[in-house]
Enzyme design. Structure first.
Site, PDB file in Angstrom:
ATOM      1  N   ASP A  27      -2.828   2.236   4.857  1.00 11.72           N
ATOM      2  CA  ASP A  27      -2.266   2.248   6.211  1.00 11.72           C
ATOM      3  C   ASP A  27      -1.535   3.549   6.487  1.00 11.72           C
ATOM      4  O   ASP A  27      -0.761   4.035   5.643  1.00 11.72           O
ATOM      5  CB  ASP A  27      -1.248   1.104   6.361  1.00 11.72           C
ATOM      6  N   GLU A  82      -6.250  -8.561  14.529  1.00  5.71           N
ATOM      7  CA  GLU A  82      -5.136  -9.397  14.058  1.00  5.71           C
ATOM      8  C   GLU A  82      -4.645 -10.336  15.168  1.00  5.71           C
ATOM      9  O   GLU A  82      -4.359  -9.899  16.292  1.00  5.71           O
ATOM     10  CB  GLU A  82      -3.976  -8.507  13.566  1.00  5.71           C
ATOM     11  N   GLU A 137      -3.317   1.788  13.761  1.00  8.61           N
ATOM     12  CA  GLU A 137      -3.278   0.770  14.818  1.00  8.61           C
ATOM     13  C   GLU A 137      -3.459   1.409  16.197  1.00  8.61           C
ATOM     14  O   GLU A 137      -2.936   2.493  16.446  1.00  8.61           O
ATOM     15  CB  GLU A 137      -1.914   0.051  14.789  1.00  8.61           C
ATOM     16  N   LYS A 186      -6.136   3.566   7.623  1.00 12.04           N
ATOM     17  CA  LYS A 186      -6.187   2.629   8.760  1.00 12.04           C
ATOM     18  C   LYS A 186      -5.060   2.969   9.718  1.00 12.04           C
ATOM     19  O   LYS A 186      -3.967   3.327   9.285  1.00 12.04           O
ATOM     20  CB  LYS A 186      -6.033   1.186   8.270  1.00 12.04           C
ATOM     21  N   ASP A 195       0.947  -1.428   5.327  1.00 16.35           N
ATOM     22  CA  ASP A 195       2.369  -1.128   5.543  1.00 16.35           C
ATOM     23  C   ASP A 195       3.181  -2.424   5.617  1.00 16.35           C
ATOM     24  O   ASP A 195       4.416  -2.395   5.719  1.00 16.35           O
ATOM     25  CB  ASP A 195       2.593  -0.232   6.771  1.00 16.35           C
TER      26      ASP A 195
HETATM   27  O1  KIV Z   1      -0.226  -4.037   6.684  1.00 16.94           O
HETATM   28  C1  KIV Z   1      -1.040  -4.962   6.543  1.00 16.94           C
HETATM   29  O2  KIV Z   1      -0.984  -5.747   5.597  1.00 16.94           O
HETATM   30  C2  KIV Z   1      -2.089  -5.108   7.543  1.00 16.94           C
HETATM   31  C3  KIV Z   1      -2.898  -6.370   7.514  1.00 16.94           C
HETATM   32  C4  KIV Z   1      -2.112  -7.456   8.106  1.00 16.94           C
HETATM   33  C5  KIV Z   1      -4.213  -6.194   8.155  1.00 16.94           C
HETATM   34  O3  KIV Z   1      -2.265  -4.267   8.374  1.00 16.94           O
END
Ligand code: KIV
Length: 262
Positions: free
Chosen positions: A80, A179, A112, A110, A41
């Protein structure tokens, strides 16, 4: 590449991951032999020019992930889940993860967060969708943190990150992005879980590394986090090329016969 292959790489081979947001960037990453492509994202910043990832929508993620899928032959593709596509309740989270998988043909999602998202992760995994976790600096919570500074620098935060890693592993994640955390904390987390950790600004001890495509190629220069290594300076080259093109158009030296039809 598939999820079990990625999991099996822990302690055997470092995992390389790079973001991509369209057909061309995916082809570059895939042809170069990247293990995992992340449709991050972060596209909100590097593709849309926004100041955070907050405004990115599920439909925008799907639009970009479909293009990445077109350009990828070998890499595992992780997409994401954007802000508010999984935070409100786990049923909505499963539906959004399912929509992303069905409409893009990608391999995993993915999201968070730690312990507070264990139920959500478990529900998505139970629906047959592999989930990658993301701990440490979680950019979707920027309005809580107030800055993009490193996380886990004090004992309380460090302890929570280690505990969160264990909780989300228990919930079913197949790997965890770490991160912007101190390298020794990343080492402890990596040793505490049996799934691979993938670091960005987390030092050398993680099981893999991820960078943002535009950062590592020097295409995005609005700012540069400490952890970014520029492997090329493509923006500079591109600006020079466009300058030369403009000059040649104005002076009439482009096109020549080589670029013209008879
Ligand atoms: O959105 C993204 O690019 C990420 C990376 C920084 C891991 O989540």
């Amino acid at each position: 590449m598939n999820v079990p292959q990625i999991v099996a790489m822990k302690d055997k081979e470092k995992i390389s991951m790079l973001t991509a947001y369209d057909y061309t960037s995916a082809r570059i990453a895939d042809e170069a032999g990247i293990d995992i492509i992340l449709v991050g994202d972060s596209l909100g910043m590097v593709m849309q020019g926004k100041t955070s990832t907050i405004p990115v929508t599920v439909d925008e993620m799907i639009y970009h992930a479909k293009m990445v899928k077109q350009g990828t032959k070998n890499a595992l593709i992780v997409v994401d889940m954007p802000f508010m596509s999984y935070q409100a309740d786990y049923v909505e989270a499963v539906k959004n993860a399912g929509k992303i998988m069905k409409e893009t043909g990608c391999d995993a999602v993915k999201l968070e967060g730690g312990r507070e998202f264990a139920v959500t992760i478990n529900a998505i995994v139970s629906a047959g969708i592999p989930v990658m976790g993301h701990l440490g600096l979680t950019p979707q919570s920027i309005n809580i943190f107030g800055s993009y500074k490193a996380r886990g620098k004090n004992e309380k935060e460090a302890k929570k990150i280690i505990e969160d890693a264990k909780y989300i592993q228990e919930a079913g994640v197949f790997s965890i992005v770490l991160e912007s955390v101190p390298k020794n904390l990343a080492k402890k987390v990596t040793q505490s879980v049996s799934v691979p950790t993938i670091g960005i600004g987390a030092g050398v001890h993680t099981d893999g590394q991820v960078l943002v495509f535009h950062d590592m190629l020097g295409l995005f220069d609005d700012f540069k986090p400490k952890f970014v290594k520029r492997y090329a300076h493509l923006k500079k080259e591109a600006v020079e090329a466009v300058k030369t093109y403009t000059k040649e158009v104005k002076e009439g030296s482009f096109p020549t016969d080589e670029h013209s039809y008879e």
